[in-house]
Design a protein around this motif. Structure first.
Motif, PDB file in Angstrom:
ATOM      1  N   ALA A 192     -25.050   2.351 -50.261  1.00  0.00           N
ATOM      2  CA  ALA A 192     -24.512   1.722 -51.776  1.00  0.00           C
ATOM      3  C   ALA A 192     -23.743   0.632 -51.865  1.00  0.00           C
ATOM      4  CB  ALA A 192     -24.231   3.427 -52.373  1.00  0.00           C
ATOM      5  N   ALA A 193     -22.956   0.603 -50.975  1.00  0.00           N
ATOM      6  CA  ALA A 193     -22.033  -0.616 -51.068  1.00  0.00           C
ATOM      7  C   ALA A 193     -22.434  -1.627 -50.591  1.00  0.00           C
ATOM      8  CB  ALA A 193     -20.679   0.037 -50.217  1.00  0.00           C
ATOM      9  N   LYS A 204     -25.442  23.838 -45.434  1.00  0.00           N
ATOM     10  CA  LYS A 204     -25.823  23.309 -46.570  1.00  0.00           C
ATOM     11  C   LYS A 204     -24.574  22.138 -47.165  1.00  0.00           C
ATOM     12  CE  LYS A 204     -27.039  23.863 -51.561  1.00  0.00           C
ATOM     13  NZ  LYS A 204     -27.383  24.873 -52.510  1.00  0.00           N
ATOM     14  N   ARG A 205     -23.339  22.455 -47.031  1.00  0.00           N
ATOM     15  CA  ARG A 205     -22.308  21.378 -47.199  1.00  0.00           C
ATOM     16  C   ARG A 205     -22.084  20.383 -46.324  1.00  0.00           C
ATOM     17  NH1 ARG A 205     -20.551  21.718 -52.768  1.00  0.00           N
ATOM     18  NH2 ARG A 205     -20.432  24.089 -53.432  1.00  0.00           N
ATOM     19  N   VAL A 206     -22.303  20.616 -44.828  1.00  0.00           N
ATOM     20  CA  VAL A 206     -22.197  19.760 -43.754  1.00  0.00           C
ATOM     21  C   VAL A 206     -23.284  18.810 -43.921  1.00  0.00           C
ATOM     22  CG1 VAL A 206     -22.228  19.608 -41.523  1.00  0.00           C
ATOM     23  CG2 VAL A 206     -20.894  21.465 -42.384  1.00  0.00           C
ATOM     24  N   LEU A 207     -24.427  19.308 -44.252  1.00  0.00           N
ATOM     25  CA  LEU A 207     -25.594  18.155 -44.283  1.00  0.00           C
ATOM     26  C   LEU A 207     -25.555  17.289 -45.449  1.00  0.00           C
ATOM     27  CD1 LEU A 207     -28.726  20.565 -43.206  1.00  0.00           C
ATOM     28  CD2 LEU A 207     -27.362  18.949 -41.982  1.00  0.00           C
ATOM     29  N   ALA A 208     -24.855  18.005 -46.629  1.00  0.00           N
ATOM     30  CA  ALA A 208     -24.761  17.192 -47.739  1.00  0.00           C
ATOM     31  C   ALA A 208     -23.766  16.099 -47.544  1.00  0.00           C
ATOM     32  CB  ALA A 208     -24.364  18.081 -48.916  1.00  0.00           C
ATOM     33  N   ALA A 209     -22.677  16.636 -46.655  1.00  0.00           N
ATOM     34  CA  ALA A 209     -21.579  15.646 -46.840  1.00  0.00           C
ATOM     35  C   ALA A 209     -21.879  14.529 -45.569  1.00  0.00           C
ATOM     36  CB  ALA A 209     -20.320  16.420 -46.005  1.00  0.00           C
ATOM     37  N   ALA A 263     -25.159  13.279 -45.316  1.00  0.00           N
ATOM     38  CA  ALA A 263     -25.812  12.465 -46.016  1.00  0.00           C
ATOM     39  C   ALA A 263     -25.245  11.678 -47.110  1.00  0.00           C
ATOM     40  CB  ALA A 263     -27.153  13.470 -46.911  1.00  0.00           C
ATOM     41  N   ALA A 264     -23.954  12.130 -47.611  1.00  0.00           N
ATOM     42  CA  ALA A 264     -23.416  11.109 -48.290  1.00  0.00           C
ATOM     43  C   ALA A 264     -22.494  10.130 -47.632  1.00  0.00           C
ATOM     44  CB  ALA A 264     -22.289  12.159 -48.964  1.00  0.00           C
ATOM     45  N   ARG A 265     -22.115  10.220 -46.351  1.00  0.00           N
ATOM     46  CA  ARG A 265     -21.536   9.471 -45.517  1.00  0.00           C
ATOM     47  C   ARG A 265     -22.444   8.503 -45.084  1.00  0.00           C
ATOM     48  NH1 ARG A 265     -18.333  13.546 -43.326  1.00  0.00           N
ATOM     49  NH2 ARG A 265     -19.698  13.990 -41.790  1.00  0.00           N
TER      50      ARG A 265
END
Length: 151
Positions: A146-147, A131-136, A138-140
């Motif tokens: 976003a920028a 869960k945390r690896v997929l969230a990280a 997706a955030a990357r």
């Protein structure tokens, strides 16, 4: 993170002491040096499953902020219970072997519960880590968009 570090340190101490216990207990009971007893395995189980695995969990916690979640709490409790139960039954069974006594199905059953607890703990850990690896990940991927830096 402090709980993980403290537990890893405790397992390191327990692992080293279990090796000392194995050597001294077998020597005190004139146990033949080449014969098998589970006492010889407790040392490596505690050092590997307790010390080394929890140091890896500590590094992954630092990278992915795993602790503090309910799933991590469940993993930590279940996994540690499994390590403790499994190691304790190995000491129990090994001590009986050194003393020339027979083990029984109850000890095997309790050891099985320890192994089940270890397995459940590891599954919980990998579910949380996934869960945390997929969230990280997706955030990357969304950060450049976003920028305004999308390809």
């Amino acid at each position: 993170m402090t709980k993980i570090f403290t537990a890893a340190f405790a397992y390191m101490i327990a692992g080293v002491l279990s090796g000392l216990f194995y050597r001294e207990f077998t020597k005190a009971n004139d146990f033949p040096s080449g014969d098998f007893t589970q006492l010889g395995l407790v040392h490596t189980h505690l050092l590997t499953l307790g010390f080394i695995v929890l140091l890896i969990v500590l590094a992954l916690d630092k990278a992915f902020d795993l602790s503090g979640t309910r799933m991590f709490t469940w993993f930590f409790a279940t996994y540690n219970a499994g390590v403790i139960i499994t190691s304790a039954t190995m000491v129990w069974h090994g001590s009986l072997t050194v003393l020339g006594q027979e083990s029984n199905a109850m000890i095997s059953g309790i050891a099985g519960l320890g192994h089940i607890s270890l397995t459940v703990g590891l599954v919980l850990f990998f579910l949380l880590l996934r869960k945390r690896v997929l969230a990280a990940s997706a955030a990357r991927q969304s950060a450049p968009e976003a920028a305004g830096l999308s390809r």
